[in-house]
Design a protein around this motif. Structure first.
Motif, mmCIF file in Angstrom:
data_model
loop_
_atom_site.group_PDB
_atom_site.id
_atom_site.type_symbol
_atom_site.label_atom_id
_atom_site.label_comp_id
_atom_site.label_asym_id
_atom_site.label_seq_id
_atom_site.Cartn_x
_atom_site.Cartn_y
_atom_site.Cartn_z
ATOM 1 N N SER A 114 0.796 -1.205 0.150
ATOM 2 C CA SER A 114 0.109 0.111 -0.073
ATOM 3 C C SER A 114 0.895 1.235 -0.064
ATOM 4 N N GLY A 115 1.850 1.261 0.336
ATOM 5 C CA GLY A 115 2.973 2.346 0.354
ATOM 6 C C GLY A 115 3.724 2.510 -0.940
ATOM 7 N N SER A 116 3.413 1.646 -1.931
ATOM 8 C CA SER A 116 4.320 1.798 -3.031
ATOM 9 C C SER A 116 3.498 2.298 -3.910
ATOM 10 N N LEU A 117 3.778 3.217 -5.062
ATOM 11 C CA LEU A 117 3.223 3.728 -6.224
ATOM 12 C C LEU A 117 2.687 2.717 -7.316
ATOM 13 N N SER A 118 3.416 1.437 -7.133
ATOM 14 C CA SER A 118 2.807 0.392 -7.862
ATOM 15 C C SER A 118 1.440 0.019 -7.625
ATOM 16 N N VAL A 119 1.175 0.090 -6.291
ATOM 17 C CA VAL A 119 -0.178 -0.162 -5.943
ATOM 18 C C VAL A 119 -0.996 0.915 -5.845
ATOM 19 N N SER A 120 -0.610 1.923 -5.034
ATOM 20 C CA SER A 120 -1.590 3.266 -4.888
ATOM 21 C C SER A 120 -1.697 3.855 -6.459
ATOM 22 N N GLY A 121 -0.757 4.051 -7.017
ATOM 23 C CA GLY A 121 -0.875 4.625 -8.488
ATOM 24 C C GLY A 121 -1.393 6.098 -8.336
ATOM 25 N N ILE A 122 -1.341 6.728 -7.205
ATOM 26 C CA ILE A 122 -1.934 8.016 -7.222
ATOM 27 C C ILE A 122 -0.734 9.061 -6.695
ATOM 28 N N VAL A 123 -0.346 9.908 -8.114
ATOM 29 C CA VAL A 123 0.635 10.877 -7.691
ATOM 30 C C VAL A 123 0.075 12.310 -8.188
ATOM 31 N N SER A 124 0.783 13.220 -8.147
ATOM 32 C CA SER A 124 0.533 14.657 -8.478
ATOM 33 C C SER A 124 0.329 14.688 -10.291
ATOM 34 N N ASP A 125 -0.367 15.623 -10.682
ATOM 35 C CA ASP A 125 -0.414 15.831 -12.209
ATOM 36 C C ASP A 125 0.792 16.195 -12.641
ATOM 37 N N LYS A 126 1.849 16.849 -11.751
ATOM 38 C CA LYS A 126 3.034 17.380 -12.090
ATOM 39 C C LYS A 126 3.993 16.092 -12.284
ATOM 40 N N LEU A 127 3.832 15.071 -11.327
ATOM 41 C CA LEU A 127 4.666 14.017 -11.676
ATOM 42 C C LEU A 127 4.145 13.084 -12.851
ATOM 43 N N VAL A 128 3.117 12.782 -12.946
ATOM 44 C CA VAL A 128 2.591 12.320 -13.998
ATOM 45 C C VAL A 128 3.097 12.794 -15.389
ATOM 46 N N ASP A 129 3.266 13.839 -15.316
ATOM 47 C CA ASP A 129 3.620 14.447 -16.756
ATOM 48 C C ASP A 129 5.085 14.385 -16.985
ATOM 49 N N VAL A 187 0.739 7.724 -21.174
ATOM 50 C CA VAL A 187 1.068 7.218 -19.645
ATOM 51 C C VAL A 187 0.360 8.353 -18.753
ATOM 52 N N ALA A 188 0.625 9.461 -19.212
ATOM 53 C CA ALA A 188 0.044 10.497 -18.251
ATOM 54 C C ALA A 188 -1.462 10.647 -18.422
ATOM 55 N N ALA A 189 -2.220 10.213 -19.377
ATOM 56 C CA ALA A 189 -3.616 10.299 -19.217
ATOM 57 C C ALA A 189 -4.137 8.965 -18.239
ATOM 58 N N ARG A 190 -3.362 7.886 -18.200
ATOM 59 C CA ARG A 190 -3.773 7.091 -17.229
ATOM 60 C C ARG A 190 -3.570 7.618 -15.719
ATOM 61 N N GLY A 191 -2.452 8.378 -15.602
ATOM 62 C CA GLY A 191 -2.164 9.146 -14.152
ATOM 63 C C GLY A 191 -3.221 10.043 -13.902
ATOM 64 N N HIS A 192 -3.770 10.829 -14.967
ATOM 65 C CA HIS A 192 -5.078 11.543 -14.568
ATOM 66 C C HIS A 192 -6.180 11.092 -14.493
ATOM 67 N N LEU A 193 -6.499 9.983 -14.960
ATOM 68 C CA LEU A 193 -7.663 9.310 -14.824
ATOM 69 C C LEU A 193 -7.764 8.703 -13.449
ATOM 70 N N ARG A 194 -6.589 8.040 -12.990
ATOM 71 C CA ARG A 194 -6.513 7.615 -11.511
ATOM 72 C C ARG A 194 -6.975 8.451 -10.723
ATOM 73 N N ASN A 195 -6.428 9.844 -11.027
ATOM 74 C CA ASN A 195 -6.624 10.957 -10.269
ATOM 75 C C ASN A 195 -8.159 11.573 -10.116
ATOM 76 N N GLY A 196 -8.761 11.085 -11.222
ATOM 77 C CA GLY A 196 -10.229 11.745 -11.271
ATOM 78 C C GLY A 196 -10.037 12.896 -12.082
ATOM 79 N N HIS A 197 -8.899 13.420 -12.743
ATOM 80 C CA HIS A 197 -8.711 14.676 -13.450
ATOM 81 C C HIS A 197 -9.362 14.335 -14.724
#
Length: 313
Positions: free
Chosen positions: A204-219, A252-262
């Motif tokens: 739960s503490g790893s990004l590979s599981v949580s997948g939630i990071v800031s939009d800046k990092l996603v980009d 790849v960035a789109a997947r991150g934004h989708l996880r973030n609900g943005h």
């Protein structure tokens, strides 16, 4: 004899991982290869990490610094190293006993290989295997264009490579390893060992599981792709693929934004990918987008089911 073995410097940066760090350390100390310079960089931990590190043998070199992030910790560790070969191991991953011996032997026998890495099993927070043999052979084109990196724990490389390309780029927090391997892959072969020699922990503490990071990092993935094609290491054979690579980085960035609900950022990334290369919006890309919205708590059970299916087929 010990002195006849080339020295390998292995660096573990750590921050508040007292729960997993002892198992990681034990896996290094129990290696069958006996000429390892093991450097742990405590990046300002505030949990019990400091107390644990104080119990270790003087054979383990412990560096301490104010919290500055993984890249700064690795840079400090490699800067203090003296080995012919270099490597790193995350503070929650595990090396199997013959990992270093096997990988060093390979680089000694294959002078054209600039780096090597083993196959891995994925384990959960309790050490239970959730996916077997998660690694794949390295392909520079696949890394740069398809944005796929399968280099996991246990990777080692020549010091001459580090001297030639430099270390991890301090501008990145989410994708510094990916950007590093892009540069390394331009120098020569990165060889894959199909034997499982390492365990990659997902929790739960790893990004590979949580997948939630800031939009800046996603980009960051977009920035890494653009930087590579504009930099000095990109081979001529890949330059014509810049548009597709940047398109895939936007996906790849789109997947991150989708996880973030943005959803606005998600739609913008999709449209940017289409503008760079319409062919990037294929069935494979759509499948990845679907997987991106699977709740994190379901990913490990699904991975276990897939693993059972593969073993039975």
């Amino acid at each position: 004899m010990l002195t006849e073995l080339p020295l390998i410097s292995l660096v573990t940066p750590t921050y508040n991982r007292a729960k997993y760090l002892p198992e990681t350390v034990d896996s290094v100390l129990n290696q069958s290869y006996r000429n390892i310079e093991f450097i742990i960089v405590d990046d300002g931990s505030t949990d019990a990490t400091g107390e644990y590190l104080a119990t270790l043998s003087p054979s383990v070199k412990v560096l301490r610094q104010s919290n500055a992030g993984q890249v700064a910790a690795l840079t400090a560790g490699w800067g203090a190293s003296t080995g012919t070969y270099l490597g790193y191991l995350s503070d929650d991953d595990i090396l199997l006993p013959d990992a270093i011996a096997t990988l060093v032997k390979h680089l000694e026998a294959e002078p054209e290989a600039v780096a090597t890495f083993p196959n891995t099993n994925l384990i959960d927070q309790n050490g239970r295997v959730v996916r077997e043999r998660g690694g794949r052979p390295f392909s520079l084109a696949e890394l740069v264009i398809e944005q796929e990196c399968y280099i996991g724990p246990g990777a080692i490389f020549r010091r001459s490579v580090y001297d030639a390309v430099g270390g991890w780029d301090s501008r990145y927090k989410l994708a510094p390893d990916r950007e590093f391997w892009m540069r390394v892959g331009c120098l020569g072969r990165i060889d894959f060992n199909p034997e499982v020699l390492a365990l990659y922990r997902v929790h739960s503490g790893s990004l590979s599981v949580s997948g939630i990071v800031s939009d800046k990092l996603v980009d960051e993935f977009i920035n890494v792709a653009e930087q590579f094609f504009d930099g000095p290491f990109c081979p001529d054979s890949l330059r014509a693929s810049k548009n597709l690579a940047v398109a895939n980085a936007n996906l790849v960035a789109a997947r991150g934004h989708l996880r973030n609900g943005h959803l606005t950022r998600f739609a913008r990334s999709i449209m940017t990918a289409h503008r760079y290369d319409p062919a990037s919006l294929n069935l494979k890309a759509m499948s990845r987008l679907v997987r991106a919205v699977i709740p994190p708590q379901l990913k490990q059970p699904i991975a276990r089911l897939v693993g059972r299916f593969r073993r039975s087929s």
